[in-house]
Write a protein that holds these residues in place. Structure first.
Motif, PDB file in Angstrom:
ATOM      1  N   UNK A 190      -9.209  40.164  44.783  1.00 17.35           N
ATOM      2  CA  UNK A 190      -9.541  41.355  44.021  1.00 17.35           C
ATOM      3  C   UNK A 190     -10.974  41.376  43.533  1.00 17.35           C
ATOM      4  N   UNK A 191     -11.443  42.573  43.270  1.00 19.43           N
ATOM      5  CA  UNK A 191     -12.823  42.757  42.816  1.00 19.43           C
ATOM      6  C   UNK A 191     -12.955  42.360  41.349  1.00 19.43           C
ATOM      7  N   UNK A 235      -7.885  45.116  42.772  1.00 17.09           N
ATOM      8  CA  UNK A 235      -8.632  44.609  41.612  1.00 17.09           C
ATOM      9  C   UNK A 235      -8.180  43.209  41.241  1.00 17.09           C
ATOM     10  N   UNK A 236      -8.929  42.596  40.363  1.00 19.17           N
ATOM     11  CA  UNK A 236      -8.809  41.159  40.093  1.00 19.17           C
ATOM     12  C   UNK A 236      -7.466  40.711  39.527  1.00 19.17           C
ATOM     13  N   UNK A 237      -7.037  39.561  40.062  1.00 20.91           N
ATOM     14  CA  UNK A 237      -5.935  38.824  39.485  1.00 20.91           C
ATOM     15  C   UNK A 237      -6.483  37.756  38.547  1.00 20.91           C
ATOM     16  N   UNK A 238      -5.583  36.910  38.040  1.00 15.42           N
ATOM     17  CA  UNK A 238      -5.986  35.897  37.064  1.00 15.42           C
ATOM     18  C   UNK A 238      -6.993  34.904  37.646  1.00 15.42           C
ATOM     19  N   UNK A 239      -6.841  34.537  38.928  1.00 16.62           N
ATOM     20  CA  UNK A 239      -7.779  33.586  39.526  1.00 16.62           C
ATOM     21  C   UNK A 239      -9.195  34.147  39.498  1.00 16.62           C
ATOM     22  N   UNK A 240      -9.343  35.413  39.818  1.00 18.43           N
ATOM     23  CA  UNK A 240     -10.671  36.022  39.772  1.00 18.43           C
ATOM     24  C   UNK A 240     -11.174  36.114  38.334  1.00 18.43           C
ATOM     25  N   UNK A 244      -2.631  43.493  46.475  1.00 16.69           N
ATOM     26  CA  UNK A 244      -2.633  43.634  47.935  1.00 16.69           C
ATOM     27  C   UNK A 244      -2.190  42.357  48.656  1.00 16.69           C
ATOM     28  N   UNK A 245      -2.414  41.212  48.036  1.00 17.26           N
ATOM     29  CA  UNK A 245      -2.088  39.937  48.686  1.00 17.26           C
ATOM     30  C   UNK A 245      -0.607  39.865  49.036  1.00 17.26           C
ATOM     31  N   UNK A 246       0.218  40.430  48.172  1.00 15.32           N
ATOM     32  CA  UNK A 246       1.665  40.374  48.380  1.00 15.32           C
ATOM     33  C   UNK A 246       2.077  41.122  49.640  1.00 15.32           C
ATOM     34  N   UNK A 247       1.297  42.116  50.036  1.00 14.80           N
ATOM     35  CA  UNK A 247       1.683  42.930  51.192  1.00 14.80           C
ATOM     36  C   UNK A 247       1.619  42.153  52.502  1.00 14.80           C
ATOM     37  N   UNK A 248       0.926  40.999  52.501  1.00 17.05           N
ATOM     38  CA  UNK A 248       0.806  40.199  53.720  1.00 17.05           C
ATOM     39  C   UNK A 248       1.880  39.116  53.829  1.00 17.05           C
TER      40      UNK A 248
END
Length: 431
Positions: free
Chosen positions: A83-84, A232-237, A323-327
């Motif tokens: 995420x951004x 957009x950003x998750x916790x890691x970002x 979006x990561x979950x979609x993969x």
């Protein structure tokens, strides 16, 4: 087997301890999905092209990589995985409340700094601990560590402010009790001529699903927005963003050589430092420990933790862009993989540290990722594992000192005391 320090589920991102991982009782089902630990069941896969631009042109020079391919991949990783993140906040301020205090019997000077992310200084702040060699005649390079514990819990120094941490119930409590992580020997860095700094990741963003309402990401939500958008950003970002704010402070401190700062973190914080180094080229070096799925391990290998496991809403989707979950169910169609993350650090030094029995994090997947990313490092004339390189045995340091280094200790999902000594050797050569 030698006795190894055991780290619990807080760092390994799973529901078992490392002691269990080192026996036959490895988790076989996580979040309702089976877990594979057999090489003959990893499946077949083809990694997405690393040295070919999106318009199909080959990348054969370092300039083409830097000017064309790297920006393409950076956008793909932002959109599809982490995420951004926003830029440096306008109201960022620093308060050095402990300045150049002697520590470790005069061997070091200590600084404690509060980094305020917002104009309202009552919340959204990060405490930063720094030690520098007392006798240094010029600005010193340093290692910045991001930790699972408040800094007073990992450094044996009675002069430290007692911080706060998030407990298992999602409440902020005083960090006045010991942790499973033990103490870190800071003096070994000072003896080698390096500074050492550390921050607690929970100061930036809590590490649980509901943490959004307490962390820095909440302050960037648009009116009416309840959660970050899909890219957009998750916790890691968020944690990576916080590390860049520490770098903002380093650039103001004349005793720190801000051009030579290394990052280190483990497990989900190994993913964090890898992403922070990719996103912020001011960091000279990254040491990504046991970063596993979502870090340096290839996602297309069906081994140990997979995208299905890590991004499931019942587990750690909040750490990534939605979006990561979609993969999760179509990983072979994903336009990125971990070798691209590794390559995005080029030409800066990157050390991948893993553990031989850390099956959940797939140490072989990290090695194969380094081999696949190596051609980018070689574009810059840097050293990296060759295409014919064999995966090193546990405790084999033959690939450790490459610009793109790889090292696997004998043991599980942890950073061992002897690993830190090797990190210092790596820093001495490349930092």
């Amino acid at each position: 087997m030698k006795t190894k320090l055991l780290i619990t589920a807080l760092t390994c991102g799973c529901t078992v301890t490392i002691a269990q991982q080192q026996t036959a009782n490895r988790p076989t089902v996580v979040a309702g999905f089976p877990v594979n630990y057999h090489e003959d069941s990893v499946g077949t896969y083809t990694l997405p092209e690393l040295l070919k631009t999106q318009d199909g042109k080959p990348v054969v020079t370092a300039g083409q990589w830097t000017g064309k391919r790297r920006p393409e991949l950076l956008r793909l990783v932002e959109e599809n995985q982490f995420g951004k993140m926003p830029p440096r906040p306008q109201n960022l301020t620093f308060h050095v409340f402990d300045k150049d205090t002697p520590a470790f019997n005069g061997k070091a000077v200590r600084k404690q700094v509060t980094v305020y992310f917002t104009k309202d200084t009552s919340d959204h702040k990060m405490n930063l601990l720094i030690y520098l060699p007392a006798k240094a005649a010029k600005p010193v390079p340093l290692l910045l560590n991001i930790s699972f514990a408040a800094y007073n819990q990992i450094v044996d120094d009675p002069g430290l402010r007692i911080g706060e941490i998030w407990n298992k119930e999602g409440k902020k409590v005083k960090a006045d009790k010991p942790t499973p992580f033990g103490k870190l020997n800071v003096e070994q860095f000072l003896d080698a001529g390096f500074g050492f700094a550390t921050v607690y990741y929970g100061d930036i963003e809590p590490d649980f699903k509901e943490g959004l309402q307490y962390g820095i990401r909440k302050t960037y939500l648009k009116p009416g927005q309840q959660e970050p958008a899909a890219n957009e950003w998750g916790a890691i970002t968020a944690w990576a963003w916080g590390l860049s704010r520490a770098m903002d402070y380093f650039e103001t401190d004349r005793r720190i050589d801000s051009k030579h700062v290394a990052l280190q973190g483990a497990s989900r914080l190994g993913k964090t430092v890898l992403w922070a180094g990719i996103r912020d080229p001011r960091f000279k070096m990254v040491i990504a420990s046991i970063s596993g799925e979502g870090g340096a391990a290839l996602s297309r290998r069906n081994y140990g933790e997979t995208i299905r496991h890590i991004s499931d809403p019942s587990r750690y989707l909040y750490q990534f862009a939605p979006n990561y979950h979609t993969w999760a169910e179509k990983v072979n169609e994903m336009p990125i993989d971990a070798h691209m993350l590794v390559a995005l650090m080029a030409p800066r030094p990157l050390l991948l540290q893993t553990g031989s029995t850390d099956y959940w994090s797939d140490p072989k997947g990290e090695f194969l990722s380094a081999v696949a990313a190596a051609p980018v490092y070689r574009l810059f004339g840097k050293t990296a594992p060759s295409a014919s390189a064999m995966m090193p045995a546990p405790d084999d340091t033959s690939l450790l000192m490459n610009d793109l280094g790889y090292y696997m200790h004998e043991g599980g999902h942890t950073v061992l005391p002897e690993d830190w000594k090797l990190f210092i050797k790596y820093m001495e050569k490349h930092l």
